[in-house]
Scaffold this motif. Structure first.
Motif, PDB file in Angstrom:
ATOM      1  N   GLY A 187      32.241 -10.759 -12.567  1.00 18.16           N
ATOM      2  CA  GLY A 187      30.992 -11.298 -12.215  1.00 18.16           C
ATOM      3  C   GLY A 187      29.955 -10.650 -12.544  1.00 18.16           C
ATOM      4  N   VAL A 188      28.571 -10.787 -11.777  1.00 18.31           N
ATOM      5  CA  VAL A 188      27.505 -10.142 -12.206  1.00 18.31           C
ATOM      6  C   VAL A 188      27.702  -8.649 -11.661  1.00 18.31           C
ATOM      7  CG1 VAL A 188      25.053  -9.810 -11.716  1.00 18.31           C
ATOM      8  CG2 VAL A 188      26.196 -12.117 -11.876  1.00 18.31           C
ATOM      9  N   THR A 189      27.530  -7.575 -12.503  1.00 21.85           N
ATOM     10  CA  THR A 189      27.640  -6.188 -11.902  1.00 21.85           C
ATOM     11  C   THR A 189      26.150  -5.577 -12.121  1.00 21.85           C
ATOM     12  OG1 THR A 189      28.088  -5.150 -14.469  1.00 21.85           O
ATOM     13  CG2 THR A 189      29.847  -6.134 -12.925  1.00 21.85           C
ATOM     14  N   GLN A 190      25.975  -4.635 -11.153  1.00 18.58           N
ATOM     15  CA  GLN A 190      24.457  -3.976 -11.000  1.00 18.58           C
ATOM     16  C   GLN A 190      24.965  -2.478 -10.825  1.00 18.58           C
ATOM     17  OE1 GLN A 190      22.744  -7.290  -8.066  1.00 18.58           O
ATOM     18  NE2 GLN A 190      21.289  -5.693  -8.664  1.00 18.58           N
ATOM     19  N   SER A 191      23.967  -1.726 -11.413  1.00 16.73           N
ATOM     20  CA  SER A 191      24.146  -0.257 -11.084  1.00 16.73           C
ATOM     21  C   SER A 191      22.661   0.368 -10.950  1.00 16.73           C
ATOM     22  CB  SER A 191      24.925   0.383 -12.374  1.00 16.73           C
ATOM     23  OG  SER A 191      24.251   0.258 -13.588  1.00 16.73           O
ATOM     24  N   PRO A 192      22.622   1.450 -10.410  1.00 14.12           N
ATOM     25  CA  PRO A 192      23.481   2.115  -9.592  1.00 14.12           C
ATOM     26  C   PRO A 192      23.845   0.986  -8.010  1.00 14.12           C
ATOM     27  CG  PRO A 192      21.679   3.166  -9.059  1.00 14.12           C
ATOM     28  CD  PRO A 192      21.214   2.240 -10.180  1.00 14.12           C
ATOM     29  N   THR A 193      24.647   1.622  -7.427  1.00 16.29           N
ATOM     30  CA  THR A 193      24.810   0.899  -6.006  1.00 16.29           C
ATOM     31  C   THR A 193      23.864   1.166  -5.149  1.00 16.29           C
ATOM     32  OG1 THR A 193      27.479   0.899  -6.502  1.00 16.29           O
ATOM     33  CG2 THR A 193      26.807   0.314  -4.415  1.00 16.29           C
ATOM     34  N   HIS A 194      23.688   2.478  -4.846  1.00 10.61           N
ATOM     35  CA  HIS A 194      22.820   3.106  -3.991  1.00 10.61           C
ATOM     36  C   HIS A 194      21.713   3.836  -4.627  1.00 10.61           C
ATOM     37  CE1 HIS A 194      25.926   1.906  -1.334  1.00 10.61           C
ATOM     38  NE2 HIS A 194      25.007   1.707  -0.384  1.00 10.61           N
ATOM     39  N   LEU A 195      20.726   4.367  -4.249  1.00  8.50           N
ATOM     40  CA  LEU A 195      19.626   5.273  -4.971  1.00  8.50           C
ATOM     41  C   LEU A 195      18.654   5.560  -3.825  1.00  8.50           C
ATOM     42  CD1 LEU A 195      19.308   6.069  -7.821  1.00  8.50           C
ATOM     43  CD2 LEU A 195      17.666   4.027  -8.115  1.00  8.50           C
ATOM     44  N   ILE A 196      18.346   6.909  -4.060  1.00 12.45           N
ATOM     45  CA  ILE A 196      17.516   7.341  -2.789  1.00 12.45           C
ATOM     46  C   ILE A 196      16.170   8.034  -3.876  1.00 12.45           C
ATOM     47  CG2 ILE A 196      16.772   9.228  -1.095  1.00 12.45           C
ATOM     48  CD1 ILE A 196      19.660   8.788  -0.300  1.00 12.45           C
ATOM     49  N   ASN A 214       7.412   1.572 -11.097  1.00 14.49           N
ATOM     50  CA  ASN A 214       6.953   2.881 -10.978  1.00 14.49           C
ATOM     51  C   ASN A 214       6.102   2.895  -9.752  1.00 14.49           C
ATOM     52  OD1 ASN A 214       7.435   3.235 -13.779  1.00 14.49           O
ATOM     53  ND2 ASN A 214       5.540   1.648 -14.318  1.00 14.49           N
ATOM     54  N   ALA A 215       5.667   4.221  -9.687  1.00 14.78           N
ATOM     55  CA  ALA A 215       4.734   4.731  -8.502  1.00 14.78           C
ATOM     56  C   ALA A 215       5.364   4.333  -7.340  1.00 14.78           C
ATOM     57  CB  ALA A 215       3.354   4.472  -8.696  1.00 14.78           C
ATOM     58  N   LEU A 216       6.577   4.644  -6.734  1.00 10.43           N
ATOM     59  CA  LEU A 216       7.389   3.828  -5.847  1.00 10.43           C
ATOM     60  C   LEU A 216       6.390   4.326  -4.408  1.00 10.43           C
ATOM     61  CD1 LEU A 216      11.031   4.773  -6.693  1.00 10.43           C
ATOM     62  CD2 LEU A 216      10.215   2.669  -6.246  1.00 10.43           C
ATOM     63  N   PHE A 245      25.033 -14.122  -7.860  1.00  7.89           N
ATOM     64  CA  PHE A 245      24.525 -12.950  -7.270  1.00  7.89           C
ATOM     65  C   PHE A 245      25.327 -11.761  -7.367  1.00  7.89           C
ATOM     66  CE2 PHE A 245      20.227 -13.595  -5.610  1.00  7.89           C
ATOM     67  CZ  PHE A 245      20.341 -15.135  -5.356  1.00  7.89           C
ATOM     68  N   GLY A 246      24.610 -10.614  -8.024  1.00  8.66           N
ATOM     69  CA  GLY A 246      25.445  -9.262  -7.969  1.00  8.66           C
ATOM     70  C   GLY A 246      25.514  -8.888  -6.603  1.00  8.66           C
ATOM     71  N   PRO A 247      26.086  -7.670  -6.667  1.00  7.48           N
ATOM     72  CA  PRO A 247      26.359  -6.842  -5.293  1.00  7.48           C
ATOM     73  C   PRO A 247      24.893  -6.245  -4.815  1.00  7.48           C
ATOM     74  CG  PRO A 247      27.270  -5.744  -7.163  1.00  7.48           C
ATOM     75  CD  PRO A 247      26.909  -6.997  -7.554  1.00  7.48           C
ATOM     76  N   GLY A 248      24.307  -5.935  -5.724  1.00  6.18           N
ATOM     77  CA  GLY A 248      22.643  -5.499  -5.548  1.00  6.18           C
ATOM     78  C   GLY A 248      22.727  -3.977  -5.311  1.00  6.18           C
ATOM     79  N   THR A 249      21.554  -3.268  -5.455  1.00  9.45           N
ATOM     80  CA  THR A 249      21.243  -2.093  -5.509  1.00  9.45           C
ATOM     81  C   THR A 249      20.390  -1.615  -4.394  1.00  9.45           C
ATOM     82  OG1 THR A 249      21.532  -1.868  -7.974  1.00  9.45           O
ATOM     83  CG2 THR A 249      20.023  -0.088  -6.867  1.00  9.45           C
ATOM     84  N   ARG A 250      20.922  -0.729  -3.623  1.00  8.90           N
ATOM     85  CA  ARG A 250      20.151  -0.585  -2.292  1.00  8.90           C
ATOM     86  C   ARG A 250      19.267   0.667  -2.631  1.00  8.90           C
ATOM     87  NH1 ARG A 250      19.223  -2.320   2.339  1.00  8.90           N
ATOM     88  NH2 ARG A 250      21.342  -3.811   2.030  1.00  8.90           N
ATOM     89  N   LEU A 251      18.051   0.388  -2.764  1.00 12.62           N
ATOM     90  CA  LEU A 251      17.022   1.535  -2.885  1.00 12.62           C
ATOM     91  C   LEU A 251      16.499   2.097  -1.639  1.00 12.62           C
ATOM     92  CD1 LEU A 251      15.101   3.243  -4.753  1.00 12.62           C
ATOM     93  CD2 LEU A 251      13.595   1.103  -4.936  1.00 12.62           C
ATOM     94  N   THR A 252      16.460   3.427  -1.500  1.00  9.84           N
ATOM     95  CA  THR A 252      15.820   3.924  -0.321  1.00  9.84           C
ATOM     96  C   THR A 252      14.611   4.713  -0.769  1.00  9.84           C
ATOM     97  OG1 THR A 252      17.701   3.770   1.048  1.00  9.84           O
ATOM     98  CG2 THR A 252      15.893   5.529   1.944  1.00  9.84           C
TER      99      THR A 252
END
Lengths: 111, 111
Positions: free
Chosen positions: A3-12, A79-81, A102-109
């Protein structure tokens, strides 16, 4: 069948930094769309690319950009988070104008 | 502009029937989709309507009235695993055939 792949899974990240998210569509799909989903809300459309060209853009600031590569994979850059950029970023692929997968998503914190 | 409305939360009992309503106002309507999203996961496709009427798919049915800007998703013989958010999305020609999502309806199925 992958299926659709996304990376990374999580990101801080911290405020002011830059981030790059990656997406690989289903084999044979030429269209990739990006969505932002803030907790408790529905996904919001950011970009669509088809055959490496931008086909649509949602109501997001210029800090958001994307591109699609010859193999149809895609990158989303922010940019400029800001703290408000914390969200689940979803990539969806489709063969054209049909159903989106849809892919599994990337959770950005952003701290 | 685009506007999609759904109830925020609903509760139902295992084995029962539940109807989740969706009203929409979009300028370039080209189909209505329902997606299921479990907590922390990507949305998965449930159903699609482009013409008026009822589409049935096992325990799930979806109805569309384009003149009223109205759709509903009907879930029969509810199971505990049906506890999830249900997203109503309109495919919009003004967004390059991408989706405008509603806020989602969080359904809790109780024993």
């Amino acid at each position: 069948d992958t299926g659709v792949t996304q990376s990374p899974t999580h990101l801080i990240k911290t405020r002011g930094q830059q981030v790059t998210l990656r997406c690989s569509p289903i084999s044979g799909h030429k269209s990739v769309s990006w969505y932002q989903q803030v907790l408790g809300q529905g996904p919001q459309f950011i970009f669509q690319y088809y055959e490496k060209e931008e086909r649509g853009r949602g109501n997001f600031p210029d800090r958001f950009s994307a591109r699609q590569f010859p193999n149809y994979s895609s990158e989303l850059n922010v940019n400029a988070l800001l703290l408000g950029d914390s969200a689940l970023y979803l990539c969806a692929s489709s063969p054209g104008a049909g159903e989106q997968f849809f892919g599994p998503g990337t959770r950005l914190t952003v701290l | 502009g685009q506007n999609i409305d759904q109830p925020t939360e609903m509760t139902a009992t295992e084995g029962a029937i539940v109807q989740i309503n969706c009203t929409y106002q979009t300028s370039g309507f080209n189909g209505l989709f329902w997606y299921q999203q479990h907590a922390g996961e990507a949305p998965t496709f449930l159903s699609y309507n482009v013409l008026d009427g009822l589409e049935e798919k096992g325990r799930f049915s979806s109805f569309l009235s384009r003149s009223k800007g109205y759709s509903y998703l009907l879930l029969k013989e509810l199971q505990m695993k049906d506890s999830a958010s249900y997203l109503c999305a309109v495919r919009d020609e003004d967004y390059g055939q991408n989706f405008v999502f509603g806020p989602g309806t969080r359904l809790s199925v109780l024993p």
